[in-house]
Every structure is written in structure tokens, then in C-alpha cells.
Design an enzyme around this catalytic site. Structure first.
Site, PDB file in Angstrom:
ATOM      1  N   LYS A 272       0.951  -6.345 -12.137  1.00 51.08           N
ATOM      2  CA  LYS A 272       1.542  -6.331 -10.846  1.00 51.08           C
ATOM      3  C   LYS A 272       2.995  -6.252 -10.664  1.00 51.08           C
ATOM      4  O   LYS A 272       3.909  -5.937  -9.881  1.00 51.08           O
ATOM      5  CB  LYS A 272       0.872  -7.358 -10.065  1.00 51.08           C
ATOM      6  CG  LYS A 272      -0.572  -6.967  -9.569  1.00 51.08           C
ATOM      7  CD  LYS A 272      -0.938  -8.157  -8.393  1.00 51.08           C
ATOM      8  CE  LYS A 272      -2.341  -7.623  -7.755  1.00 51.08           C
ATOM      9  NZ  LYS A 272      -3.396  -7.845  -8.768  1.00 51.08           N
TER      10      LYS A 272
ATOM     11  N   GLU B 292       2.005  -9.685   1.617  1.00 49.52           N
ATOM     12  CA  GLU B 292       0.860 -10.555   2.086  1.00 49.52           C
ATOM     13  C   GLU B 292      -0.007 -10.540   0.716  1.00 49.52           C
ATOM     14  O   GLU B 292       0.195  -9.828  -0.220  1.00 49.52           O
ATOM     15  CB  GLU B 292       0.053  -9.939   3.307  1.00 49.52           C
ATOM     16  CG  GLU B 292      -1.097  -8.756   2.718  1.00 49.52           C
ATOM     17  CD  GLU B 292      -0.654  -7.717   2.019  1.00 49.52           C
ATOM     18  OE1 GLU B 292      -1.634  -7.431   0.994  1.00 49.52           O
ATOM     19  OE2 GLU B 292       0.680  -7.137   2.115  1.00 49.52           O
TER      20      GLU B 292
ATOM     21  N   SER C  62      -5.349  -5.065 -17.670  1.00 50.94           N
ATOM     22  CA  SER C  62      -4.342  -5.062 -16.389  1.00 50.94           C
ATOM     23  C   SER C  62      -3.604  -6.534 -16.569  1.00 50.94           C
ATOM     24  O   SER C  62      -2.905  -6.734 -16.118  1.00 50.94           O
ATOM     25  CB  SER C  62      -5.163  -4.759 -15.143  1.00 50.94           C
ATOM     26  OG  SER C  62      -6.367  -5.651 -15.102  1.00 50.94           O
TER      27      SER C  62
HETATM   28  C1  LIG Z   1      -4.593  -7.555  -8.977  1.00 51.21           C
HETATM   29  C2  LIG Z   1      -5.123  -7.094 -10.140  1.00 51.21           C
HETATM   30  C3  LIG Z   1      -6.245  -6.249 -10.404  1.00 51.21           C
HETATM   31  C4  LIG Z   1      -6.488  -5.352  -9.306  1.00 51.21           C
HETATM   32  O1  LIG Z   1      -5.365  -4.492  -8.563  1.00 51.21           O
HETATM   33  P1  LIG Z   1      -5.370  -3.093  -8.740  1.00 51.21           P
HETATM   34  O2  LIG Z   1      -4.398  -2.797  -7.720  1.00 51.21           O
HETATM   35  O3  LIG Z   1      -6.858  -2.445  -8.553  1.00 51.21           O
HETATM   36  O4  LIG Z   1      -4.709  -2.841  -9.946  1.00 51.21           O
HETATM   37  C5  LIG Z   1      -6.698  -5.755 -11.640  1.00 51.21           C
HETATM   38  N1  LIG Z   1      -6.293  -6.566 -12.711  1.00 51.21           N
HETATM   39  C6  LIG Z   1      -5.591  -7.802 -12.348  1.00 51.21           C
HETATM   40  C7  LIG Z   1      -5.072  -8.407 -13.661  1.00 51.21           C
HETATM   41  C8  LIG Z   1      -4.850  -7.979 -11.256  1.00 51.21           C
HETATM   42  O5  LIG Z   1      -3.869  -9.141 -11.113  1.00 51.21           O
END
Ligand SMILES: *Cc1c(COP(=O)(O)O)cnc(C)c1O
Length: 389
Positions: free
Chosen positions: A92, A114, A373
Site C-alpha cells: 500500500k 478513508e 502483498s
Molecule cells: C489492503 C491489502 C490487500 C488488498 O488490497 P488490494 O487493493 O486488493 O491489493 C492485500 N494484501 C494486503 C497485505 C493488504 O494490506
């Protein structure tokens, strides 16, 4: 397939996307779009973005060969793109940073955002602190109670957290409040959206800043293997880590692009096209036509909507979208932790779960890149509860 980009009209991905907001707001958002178009290819802007990605986020992050997992499964080679190693522990921050730098160029004196689960709020508060801009985070009152620790994190980072005590006290009410603030204060305020969702220009903009993931992974896999991967696998909530992981491979027809949704929030698999939160995309509704409550163990994936470009890639068959259950994700989290010493976020664990299935079906000369992610540190209390209670 090579003409995908030229088919994408401004703000639209096929029949999806667009901007369905009151005129007053549309003018403001269109201006953000104009400024984004102006700066995104500006060499000084790119240099500044790259500088902070390197010095602050810690990029580039590795593309780690999961040797033990690969051996154990005995099929395709599995590589892990390590967004978990970024500052703040997830992807993010890439987007938060990009939008903050744009806000600064636009002369913004104040950032708003938000957040539902709080992760985007933390990324925004982090980037705001770094650049030295005050920031206000809107959060449904119920969500502030559920995510008290993330509220405290944002406050430590200097953000003001506003608990929105309207409606059901969830994300929707927080989004409404943020748009209202933007309309009132657009002269000096920038609204930072955290996923590849929302009206034009946010889906494009978030993809642009997150595409650093696939820019790096493509170069890394070519260096390591001398060829492109068979498949890219990423979890899909709003869709920002997935679209960033796919972006630089969309034109490479031979590379399968696989988004993994939670079985408990199967937006693309089961949704219908609708205007939701100001744009057209696949959305989950209940039998009364209300947004359907979802129930994923991964807070970041627990959403009825999805970014419009994913709906589009699904509609033309370029993207494959599958599901993994919370139970499968929980098992994958434990497996990757034990075998590789990497605790993935519960969100990412959905992608890991599918990759393990897929690797088995493929051959030894196939390559899978799975996007990790985020790291699982934020989830260990929850995992502990799930495994012991
Ligand atoms: C917020 C988040 C997601 C999901 O958000 P996307 O916009 O679909 O990427 C996935 N993995 C992690 C670790 C997150 O913090």
C-alpha cells in the site's frame, strides 16, 4: 490482444469504470486526473517518486525463489515477489507515496483518506508524516472499535482519526464523509484513495503507482530465468496489488494473470455489473439488491466491490479469477511460514494457497510468481485465535 491499451477510453475499461458522482465532485476529480496525466511522465516527478521508493520504502525488493516449497510440491518453480519487505510491511505504501507526491505538486496543504480495516489509513498517515502534511482519516465508528490498534498507529503517526457515527458505521459511511470533505475543501485538500477502485482517475492512478511491482518482477525474472513466467498470481481485494503485479505483463499474451478472491467475498466470480462507490464494476448484491455483506478472514479482501480494470480483464478473458477459502489461506500461511520462514499476510495467503495448487498442475519448466502483498505480523493474534479457539 496487443491493442488492449488503445481500447481503453479515458476512465473506462470496456464497459467498466467511469465517474458516477455529483457534477461538483466530478469537476474536482477530473482536475486531479489532469494533474496526474501531467506529472506521471514528468522526469522530475518520476525521479522524486523513485528516490522515495528506494530511500524510504526500501525498493527494489527481492524476487525470492521459494526453493523448499517448490521442491516439496514438485511442479512449477515458485517465486515470491516480496512486497512484505517494504517499509510498513505491504504494497500500500507504493501508492500512498505516489499520490502524496502528486498532492504536493498540486499544492495541497492537507491529506484526507478513508479506511475500513485501517491498513490504508496507516499507509496514508505514514506518507503524510514523511512529506510533512497534516492528514485526516475517516473511519466508520464500528471499524474504529474493531481496529483500535490501527487507530492508535495512525495517531502515533500524527494523523487525526475521525470516527464516522452515521448509518452502519462502516466503510461506506467513511467514503461518503471523505467525498463531502473533498467537495468542501478541494482548494487545499487531496483525497488519497487506497486501492484501484473509485471513479476516474483513481483506478488508473493507483495502477500506475503500483505497477512498480511488475516493472521490477519482470526485470528480475528475466535476469534469473531468462524468460517470462507462466503465471502471475495475486490476491484481489479492491485489486491494487493484483493490477500492479499484472500491469507490465498485460501485453504478454503467454503470461497467465490470475487473481485470487476469497471464497467468502467472490466479487468477480459471482458479482454483477453495477454502479457502486461512484464507478461501474462487478459487485456483490443480496436478494434485496443491497451490497452483500462479505465474510473473509482477511480484512483487506473483505469487500463487495473490485476495481473496474479487473472486471474488464475478466470480461475479455485476459485475466483469470479464482477463489481460495479462508481455511485454505490459513493452511497456506502456516505452510509458507514453516517451509520458507516467511509469514505472509492473510490476504497474500489466498494467493499462496492457489499457487500451491497451480504449481502441482504445471511442469518443472513452468514459473509462477506469487505476489506476497504483505507480511503476516499484523495477523498473528488473529491466526492464534483461529488455531487455538
Ligand atoms: C489492503 C491489502 C490487500 C488488498 O488490497 P488490494 O487493493 O486488493 O491489493 C492485500 N494484501 C494486503 C497485505 C493488504 O494490506
Amino acid at each position: 490482444m496487443s491493442s488492449i491499451d488503445s481500447k481503453v477510453e479515458k476512465g473506462y475499461f470496456g464497459e467498466f469504470g467511469g465517474s458516477f458522482v455529483p457534477d461538483e465532485l466530478k469537476v474536482i476529480l477530473d482536475n486531479i486526473g489532469k494533474q496526474f496525466e501531467k506529472y506521471k511522465d514528468d522526469p522530475e516527478f518520476i525521479e522524486e517518486f523513485r528516490y522515495y521508493l528506494k530511500e524510504y520504502v526500501g525498493r527494489e525488493n527481492p524476487l525470492t525463489f521459494a526453493k523448499n516449497l517448490t521442491q516439496k510440491i514438485g511442479g512449477a518453480k515458485i517465486y515470491l515477489k516480496r512486497e512484505d519487505l517494504n517499509h510498513t510491511g505491504a504494497h500500500k505504501i507504493n501508492n500512498a507515496l505516489g499520490q502524496i507526491l502528486l498532492a504536493k505538486r498540486m499544492g495541497a496543504k492537507r491529506i484526507i483518506a478513508e479506511t475500513g480495516a485501517g491498513q490504508h489509513g496507516v499507509a496514508t498517515a505514514t506518507a503524510s508524516a514523511m512529506i510533512g502534511l497534516p492528514c485526516t482519516i475517516y473511519m466508520g465508528k464500528l471499524d474504529t472499535e474493531r481496529q483500535a490498534l490501527n487507530v492508535f498507529r495512525m495517531q502515533l503517526l500524527g494523523a487525526e482519526v475521525v470516527a464516522v457515527d452515521k448509518g452502519r458505521g462502516r466503510l461506506k459511511e467513511a467514503v461518503d464523509e471523505a467525498f463531502e470533505d473533498l467537495v468542501k475543501n478541494h482548494e487545499d485538500t487531496f483525497y488519497l484513495i487506497g486501492s484501484a477502485v473509485g471513479p476516474y482517475p483513481y483506478p488508473e492512478m493507483v495502477k500506475h503507482f503500483q505497477s512498480i511491482i511488475s516493472l521490477e518482477s519482470k526485470q528480475q525474472i528475466l535476469e534469473k530465468e531468462g524468460k517470462l513466467p507462466t503465471a502471475i498470481v495475486a490476491c484481489t481485494g479492491g485489486g491494487s496489488n493484483a493490477i500492479g503485479s499484472f500491469a507490465n505483463y498485460i501485453e504478454d499474451e503467454g503470461v497467465r494473470l490470475i487473481g485470487v478472491e476469497p471464497l467468502e467475498a467472490p466479487t468477480i466470480s459471482e458479482g454483477v455489473p453495477a454502479v457502486f462507490h461512484g464507478y461501474i464494476s462487478l459487485t456483490l448484491f443480496d436478494e434485496n439488491g443491497d451490497p452483500k455483506p462479505t465474510n473473509s478472514i482477511a480484512a483487506g479482501l473483505d469487500y463487495q466491490g473490485v476495481g473496474p480494470e479487473h472486471s474488464y480483464l475478466h470480461s475479455i478473458g485476459r485475466g483469470e479469477y479464482v477463489t481460495a477459502s479462508g481455511q485454505e489461506a490459513l493452511e497456506a500461511l502456516q505452510e509458507l511460514s514453516k517451509v520458507e520462514g516467511i509469514i505472509p499476510a492473510l490476504e497474500s495467503s489466498h494467493a499462496v494457497a492457489h499457487s500451491m495448487k497451480l504449481a502441482k498442475e504445471l511442469n518443472k519448466d513452468d514459473i509462477i510468481i506469487v505476489n506476497i502483498s504483505g507480511r503476516g505480523d499484523k495477523d498473528v493474534n488473529q491466526v492464534y485465535d483461529m488455531l487455538t479457539k
